[in-house]
Enzyme design. Structure first.
Site, PDB file in Angstrom:
ATOM      1  N   GLN A 147       0.795  -1.226   0.000  1.00  0.00           N
ATOM      2  CA  GLN A 147       0.000   0.000   0.000  1.00  0.00           C
ATOM      3  C   GLN A 147       0.830   1.279   0.000  1.00  0.00           C
ATOM      4  O   GLN A 147       0.333   2.317  -0.423  1.00  0.00           O
ATOM      5  CB  GLN A 147      -0.961  -0.009   1.190  1.00  0.00           C
ATOM      6  CG  GLN A 147      -2.022  -1.096   1.069  1.00  0.00           C
ATOM      7  CD  GLN A 147      -2.969  -1.111   2.239  1.00  0.00           C
ATOM      8  OE1 GLN A 147      -2.670  -1.712   3.260  1.00  0.00           O
ATOM      9  NE2 GLN A 147      -4.099  -0.441   2.121  1.00  0.00           N
ATOM     10  N   HIS A 193       0.959  -9.228   4.644  1.00  0.00           N
ATOM     11  CA  HIS A 193      -0.197  -8.349   4.498  1.00  0.00           C
ATOM     12  C   HIS A 193      -0.656  -8.463   3.041  1.00  0.00           C
ATOM     13  O   HIS A 193      -0.637  -7.493   2.290  1.00  0.00           O
ATOM     14  CB  HIS A 193       0.171  -6.922   4.895  1.00  0.00           C
ATOM     15  CG  HIS A 193      -0.991  -6.040   5.252  1.00  0.00           C
ATOM     16  ND1 HIS A 193      -1.123  -5.386   6.452  1.00  0.00           N
ATOM     17  CD2 HIS A 193      -2.095  -5.681   4.558  1.00  0.00           C
ATOM     18  CE1 HIS A 193      -2.236  -4.665   6.480  1.00  0.00           C
ATOM     19  NE2 HIS A 193      -2.850  -4.822   5.324  1.00  0.00           N
ATOM     20  N   GLU A 236      -5.290 -10.064   8.888  1.00  0.00           N
ATOM     21  CA  GLU A 236      -6.687 -10.298   8.522  1.00  0.00           C
ATOM     22  C   GLU A 236      -6.877 -11.494   7.592  1.00  0.00           C
ATOM     23  O   GLU A 236      -7.267 -11.335   6.423  1.00  0.00           O
ATOM     24  CB  GLU A 236      -7.277  -9.043   7.859  1.00  0.00           C
ATOM     25  CG  GLU A 236      -7.277  -7.827   8.752  1.00  0.00           C
ATOM     26  CD  GLU A 236      -8.065  -6.646   8.174  1.00  0.00           C
ATOM     27  OE1 GLU A 236      -8.514  -6.737   7.011  1.00  0.00           O
ATOM     28  OE2 GLU A 236      -8.242  -5.655   8.889  1.00  0.00           O
ATOM     29  N   TYR A 275     -13.129  -1.800  12.650  1.00  0.00           N
ATOM     30  CA  TYR A 275     -13.654  -0.754  11.765  1.00  0.00           C
ATOM     31  C   TYR A 275     -15.161  -0.598  11.840  1.00  0.00           C
ATOM     32  O   TYR A 275     -15.672   0.516  11.723  1.00  0.00           O
ATOM     33  CB  TYR A 275     -13.282  -1.053  10.301  1.00  0.00           C
ATOM     34  CG  TYR A 275     -11.836  -0.825   9.986  1.00  0.00           C
ATOM     35  CD1 TYR A 275     -11.348   0.444   9.743  1.00  0.00           C
ATOM     36  CD2 TYR A 275     -10.942  -1.890   9.956  1.00  0.00           C
ATOM     37  CE1 TYR A 275     -10.009   0.672   9.461  1.00  0.00           C
ATOM     38  CE2 TYR A 275      -9.591  -1.677   9.679  1.00  0.00           C
ATOM     39  CZ  TYR A 275      -9.138  -0.399   9.434  1.00  0.00           C
ATOM     40  OH  TYR A 275      -7.818  -0.175   9.163  1.00  0.00           O
ATOM     41  N   GLU A 283      -5.198  -1.595  13.927  1.00  0.00           N
ATOM     42  CA  GLU A 283      -5.817  -0.759  12.892  1.00  0.00           C
ATOM     43  C   GLU A 283      -7.141  -0.221  13.415  1.00  0.00           C
ATOM     44  O   GLU A 283      -7.943  -0.957  14.004  1.00  0.00           O
ATOM     45  CB  GLU A 283      -6.103  -1.541  11.603  1.00  0.00           C
ATOM     46  CG  GLU A 283      -4.875  -1.926  10.819  1.00  0.00           C
ATOM     47  CD  GLU A 283      -5.209  -2.525   9.450  1.00  0.00           C
ATOM     48  OE1 GLU A 283      -6.289  -2.211   8.899  1.00  0.00           O
ATOM     49  OE2 GLU A 283      -4.380  -3.307   8.956  1.00  0.00           O
ATOM     50  N   TRP A 321      -4.905   3.487  11.579  1.00  0.00           N
ATOM     51  CA  TRP A 321      -4.769   3.208  10.149  1.00  0.00           C
ATOM     52  C   TRP A 321      -5.194   4.460   9.427  1.00  0.00           C
ATOM     53  O   TRP A 321      -6.353   4.825   9.514  1.00  0.00           O
ATOM     54  CB  TRP A 321      -5.622   2.018   9.673  1.00  0.00           C
ATOM     55  CG  TRP A 321      -5.337   1.779   8.216  1.00  0.00           C
ATOM     56  CD1 TRP A 321      -5.972   2.340   7.147  1.00  0.00           C
ATOM     57  CD2 TRP A 321      -4.274   0.979   7.677  1.00  0.00           C
ATOM     58  NE1 TRP A 321      -5.369   1.955   5.979  1.00  0.00           N
ATOM     59  CE2 TRP A 321      -4.330   1.120   6.276  1.00  0.00           C
ATOM     60  CE3 TRP A 321      -3.277   0.172   8.253  1.00  0.00           C
ATOM     61  CZ2 TRP A 321      -3.426   0.468   5.427  1.00  0.00           C
ATOM     62  CZ3 TRP A 321      -2.388  -0.471   7.405  1.00  0.00           C
ATOM     63  CH2 TRP A 321      -2.468  -0.323   6.006  1.00  0.00           C
ATOM     64  N   GLU A 329      -5.529   1.966  -1.409  1.00  0.00           N
ATOM     65  CA  GLU A 329      -6.530   1.227  -0.635  1.00  0.00           C
ATOM     66  C   GLU A 329      -7.110   0.090  -1.494  1.00  0.00           C
ATOM     67  O   GLU A 329      -8.276   0.061  -1.862  1.00  0.00           O
ATOM     68  CB  GLU A 329      -7.618   2.187  -0.128  1.00  0.00           C
ATOM     69  CG  GLU A 329      -8.795   1.562   0.608  1.00  0.00           C
ATOM     70  CD  GLU A 329      -8.467   0.544   1.702  1.00  0.00           C
ATOM     71  OE1 GLU A 329      -7.361   0.563   2.254  1.00  0.00           O
ATOM     72  OE2 GLU A 329      -9.347  -0.294   1.987  1.00  0.00           O
ATOM     73  N   TRP A 330      -6.245  -0.833  -1.870  1.00  0.00           N
ATOM     74  CA  TRP A 330      -6.645  -2.067  -2.552  1.00  0.00           C
ATOM     75  C   TRP A 330      -7.569  -1.783  -3.738  1.00  0.00           C
ATOM     76  O   TRP A 330      -7.240  -0.932  -4.559  1.00  0.00           O
ATOM     77  CB  TRP A 330      -7.237  -3.043  -1.524  1.00  0.00           C
ATOM     78  CG  TRP A 330      -6.333  -3.225  -0.320  1.00  0.00           C
ATOM     79  CD1 TRP A 330      -6.585  -2.815   0.964  1.00  0.00           C
ATOM     80  CD2 TRP A 330      -5.011  -3.805  -0.286  1.00  0.00           C
ATOM     81  NE1 TRP A 330      -5.516  -3.126   1.782  1.00  0.00           N
ATOM     82  CE2 TRP A 330      -4.540  -3.738   1.048  1.00  0.00           C
ATOM     83  CE3 TRP A 330      -4.167  -4.390  -1.248  1.00  0.00           C
ATOM     84  CZ2 TRP A 330      -3.291  -4.207   1.441  1.00  0.00           C
ATOM     85  CZ3 TRP A 330      -2.922  -4.879  -0.855  1.00  0.00           C
ATOM     86  CH2 TRP A 330      -2.504  -4.784   0.465  1.00  0.00           C
TER      87      TRP A 330
END
Ligand code: FCB
Length: 499
Positions: free
Chosen positions: A79, A180, A225, A356, A406, A453, A460-461
């Site tokens: 990222q 990651h 994750e 989140y 995060e 985060w 962002e992916w």
């Protein structure tokens, strides 16, 4: 596999979903920061409004965290680093995925990202100016093993050695994530995480890092994750490798966790006294109404979201309701071998929690939105969820030390003409979530650190560069860094060790 399982298509919808209203419902403070400067954090937050009414003012000192609490920020290799073709780095699944037309917003890739690979020294100075005590970053597997196996690439190791030395020089403690999501493409070509062998390759890679960098890294996180790889990579296909195959997905869940356990064992085998644990994104799951059916459905939902990863690692068994729902003939069930759960439940030193959003589950196993969403339409803004998930982990799994690795908010931040970035919505978000974490600590949760985060705006992916999650704004055309108002606020939180 039940209807419920197949319906679970919510989390982090990308591309196909229309973006939610930016920061909807957030309380936004009144004044702009005096001057956010590029290359330093010389200025403080502008007061100028009544502290009783402006949630974005500096800390008031009411909520102090325990002495020694570590405040940090997080990033991940793909990222932020860029430099995807330099110094012998191999290809990862995210290179392949992001270069495939239609996979990411605007066709964005991590080829340049925040150019952190070249600018890490300046970024380290920004971290120091922010007062960070901990920096959570990830190591790019294809920089260390371009093909996913064999002798380490010295130039890759050297980059992380420089980064880690730079952290120590600035009094910042390194926390390194081993994986990651940037799996070497050659391993993907050999079956990726569907292939049990990948878990063993992962442990070998981990051991290379323990030997190459271990003397300087006090905390290792194994896999970031695993659930997101399972759900986004193999159920929805929004993330690399981009499959929609529920049977493969849960076999992948098992192999990721096997890889975690093997990596823990590999660390112990080196005799290191470094600490290690997994990084799990946990979601409090609530019934959407008072019915017994919603209660039942939310319990199973919780199984897939949380217990599938927590029970295996902390109790040595997979949750019976999830296994029953998957069925005895599922690829996952058939892939579990004698002794696997013993490996997966190898004792850990700490559990990294990433929070989140909550989920509200209906009687039919669907989810509904209860709270305002952020620019990421999967994210409902619910600070009490932070309290609920932290206290629940401690209650159900015992006093394992916790770190929040995060928590954060995306916004379409803009650089204004006076050179500042006023992200007061992010300040409100962080303050409310930190206050919830503080409440959990007061109630006995052994939380030792908290990482925002993210340190920097980044890739962002599947959402590319549209969502900005950083404390520090990145002006991508010039790569200039501009600390946002939230960075200045966070510096004061760190200084005060509280809110
Ligand atoms: C988490 C990921 C992290 C980032 C944030 C917004 O799920 O671990 O890389 O994308 O979400």
């Amino acid at each position: 596999m039940s209807m419920l399982t197949r319906r679970r298509l919510l989390s982090r919808a990308a591309l196909s979903a229309t973006a939610g209203a930016t920061g909807a419902g957030l309380r936004v403070g009144g004044t702009a920061a005096t001057a956010a400067v590029s290359g330093g954090l010389a200025t403080g937050c502008d007061a100028g409004t009544d502290p009783d009414t402006d949630p974005t003012d500096g800390p008031r000192g009411d909520l102090r965290f325990p002495t020694g609490f570590r405040w940090g920020a997080a990033t991940s290799a793909y990222q932020v680093e860029g430099a995807t073709k330099e110094d012998g780095r191999g290809e990862s699944v995210w290179d392949t995925f992001s270069r495939t037309p239609g996979r990411t917003r605007n066709g964005d890739t991590g080829d340049i990202a925040a150019d952190h690979y070249h600018r890490y020294a300046d970024d380290l100075d920004l971290m120091r100016d922010l007062g960070l005590r901990s920096y959570r970053f990830s190591i790019s597997w294809p920089r260390i093993q371009p093909d996913g196996t064999g002798t380490p690439n010295q130039r890759g190791l050297d980059f992380y050695r420089r980064l880690v030395d730079g952290l120590h020089e600035r009094g910042i403690s390194p926390m390194a994530t081993l994986f990651h999501w940037d799996l070497p493409q050659t391993l993907q070509d050999a079956g990726g995480w569907e292939n049990r062998d990948t878990a063993y390759r992962f442990a070998e890679y981990a051991e290379l890092l323990y030997r190459g960098l271990g003397d300087r890294i006090p905390v290792w996180l194994t896999i970031n994750e695993p659930k997101t790889v399972v759900q986004n990579g193999y159920l929805h296909g929004h993330h690399a490798p981009g499959f929609q195959d529920p049977q493969a997905a849960y076999l992948v869940a098992h192999h990721l966790q096997l890889g975690h356990g093997l990596a823990v064992e590999a660390l112990r085998a080196t005799g290191s006294d470094a600490r290690i644990g997994p990084a799990l994104n946990l979601h409090p799951c609530y019934p959407a109404d008072d019915s017994a059916e919603a209660d039942r459905a939310s319990r199973l939902y919780d199984g897939y979201e949380n217990r599938l990863y927590l029970d295996s690692i902390l109790k040595g068994s997979y949750p019976a309701d999830v296994l029953a729902d998957l069925g005895p003939d599922s690829r996952m069930a058939r892939g579990i071998r004698d002794g696997d759960l013993k490996i997966i439940s190898a004792p850990i030193d700490l559990l990294a929690v990433q929070y989140y959003t909550p989920y509200y589950v209906t009687a039919t196993g669907d989810t509904v939105t209860r709270w305002p969403t952020s620019q990421a339409d999967w994210q409902q803004i619910y600070p009490d969820g932070m309290y609920d998930i932290l206290t629940r982990v401690t209650r159900d799994y015992g006093p394992v030390p916790l770190t929040v690795t995060e928590n954060g908010l995306p916004q379409a931040d803009t650089l204004s003409a006076d050179g500042t970035v006023d992200d007061s919505g992010r300040i409100s978000f962080l303050r409310d979530h930190m206050a919830a974490a503080h409440r959990a600590v007061t109630d006995g949760v052994p939380l030792e650190s908290y990482h925002v985060w993210s340190l920097l705006d980044n890739f962002e992916w599947a959402e590319g560069y549209d969502q900005r999650w950083g404390l520090i704004y990145v002006d991508y055309p010039t790569q200039r860094r501009v600390p946002k108002r939230s960075a200045l606020w966070y510096r004061e939180v760190i200084r005060a060790n509280g809110l």
